[in-house]
Design an enzyme around this catalytic site. Structure first.
Site, PDB file in Angstrom:
ATOM      1  N   CYS A 181     -30.745  14.661 -72.102  1.00 41.97           N
ATOM      2  CA  CYS A 181     -30.531  13.215 -72.033  1.00 41.97           C
ATOM      3  C   CYS A 181     -29.038  12.939 -71.863  1.00 41.97           C
ATOM      4  CB  CYS A 181     -31.027  12.643 -73.345  1.00 41.97           C
ATOM      5  SG  CYS A 181     -30.434  11.026 -73.686  1.00 41.97           S
ATOM      6  N   THR A 183     -27.971   9.540 -71.840  1.00 45.52           N
ATOM      7  CA  THR A 183     -27.845   8.110 -72.152  1.00 45.52           C
ATOM      8  C   THR A 183     -26.551   7.788 -72.905  1.00 45.52           C
ATOM      9  OG1 THR A 183     -30.201   7.731 -72.134  1.00 45.52           O
ATOM     10  CG2 THR A 183     -28.917   6.212 -73.477  1.00 45.52           C
TER      11      THR A 183
END
Ligand code: 5GP
Length: 357
Positions: A181, A183
């Site tokens: 990830c 993010t």
């Protein structure tokens, strides 16, 4: 602007304190849990560890394998009715997954029409804070009053409660901790996972609902910490990736070793196998499922090559062995008692990495 100055913790910031124990063997530890879900009123028994609904782990083959040990699989969103035609996994150990578009919802209805035995629906978006997401959860609850609904992802008590009140049985917790990830890098948004689990579990349990700790576990010890912090289920992507059952392409690469071949006086080579694994918001996933990354957004996942790890059962045994050992250190004969008996200690160093490459 406002600043919250309480320290929030991640798995790496704590260890579990051992306690005097009279459990003589890990064999005495039971990892099975039984839950009754808040809205569906369904009772479930199993080992509450699940695959993420990601390419490379959330596959039918994985479900087939994991159900044998009563572990759970969240299938990827891309399966449709035709893919599930000959599917006969025990419905207690599998969820279908969906996004929140009209098209997604029509597919869910069709799958459930064809497979009325499937009763877990995982409604999954990267950001569970939108009004539209809450409305969608409520609509699914109204249409499927007896199904068990998983909804996420969120990381705070307020939104955990909101989604439960709108009809979710189980809240998926985690924004940004995942192995593939990006993010937090792309947006600066996130919440340290151990604190997110503690706060969301407290909120959910107060309402008679459950949570999944989703993302960030890198070892059996992290899974133990997630359960110790109050997670009812733990979801794994990276830790289940790289196995045969995930269906990823196996890539062979010739690697130079450090050993000299006495005949040629050159460094020996060996062939190593790798499997590609990627985030569901990565360029790779976008290209594969959505024809590329849309103009207005950027990728929030990475693509990595993992060493090929063979059958998943070896990894499962390793995880369950680690967890049983945690329970013996804390002196609890069942996983159920782990969180009540866990004392975390804050640490600045988790383990000795002197010989790690
Ligand atoms: P892991 O166990 O690999 O650390 O984390 C798995 C979780 O990462 C998934 O269940 C999902 O919540 C999250 N995830 C999967 N793909 C992506 C992605 O591309 N971007 C982000 N931000 N999170 C992802």
């Amino acid at each position: 602007m406002r600043m919250e100055s309480d320290i929030k913790l991640d798995f790496k910031d704590v260890l579990i304190r051992p306690k005097r124990s009279n459990l003589s063997s890990r064999k005495e530890v039971s990892l099975k849990r039984t839950y009754t879900f808040k809205h569906s009123h369904k009772e479930w028994t199993g080992i509450p560890i699940m695959t993420a609904n990601m390419d490379g782990v959330g596959t039918l083959e994985m479900a087939n394998e994991l159900q044998k040990r009563q572990l759970f699989t969240c299938l990827v969103k891309t399966y449709d009715v035709a893919d599930l035609k000959d599917f006969n996994v025990n419905p207690d150990y599998v969820a279908i997954s969906t996004g929140i578009s009209k098209k997604d919802y029509n597919k869910v209805r069709e799958i459930i029409k064809n497979h009325p035995e499937l009763y877990f629906i995982c409604i999954d978006v990267a950001n569970g804070y939108s009004e539209k997401f809450g409305d969608f959860v409520e609509n699914v609850r109204n249409d499927f009053p007896h199904h068990t609904i998983i909804a996420g992802n969120v990381v705070t008590a307020d939104m955990t409660q909101e989604l439960i009140l709108r009809g979710a049985d189980i809240i998926k917790v985690g924004i940004g901790p995942g192995s593939v990830c990006t993010t937090r890098i792309q947006t600066g948004v996130g919440y340290p996972q151990l604190s997110a689990i503690m706060e969301c579990a407290d909120a959910a349990h107060g309402l008679g609902a459950h949570i999944i700790a989703d993302g960030g576990c890198t070892s059996p010890g992290d899974i133990a910490k997630a359960f110790g912090a109050g997670a009812d289920f733990v979801m794994l992507g990276g830790m289940f990736a790289g196995h045969d059952e995930g269906g990823g392409n196996i890539i062979e690469k010739v690697i130079q070793t450090k050993e000299v071949d006495p005949k040629t006086n050159k460094l020996k080579t060996e062939t190593k196998k790798y499997v590609e694994f990627y985030g569901m918001s990565s360029d790779t996933a976008m290209d594969k499922h959505h024809g590329g990354v849309a103009e207005y957004r950027s990728s929030e996942g990475r693509t990595v090559r993992l060493p090929y790890r063979g059958k998943v059962d070896g990894t499962v045994k390793n995880i369950l062995g680690g967890l049983r050992s945690t329970c013996t250190y804390v002196w609890v004969p069942t996983l159920k008692q782990l969180s009540k008996c866990t004392t975390f200690i804050r640490v600045t160093k988790q383990y000795n990495d002197v010989f790690e490459e």
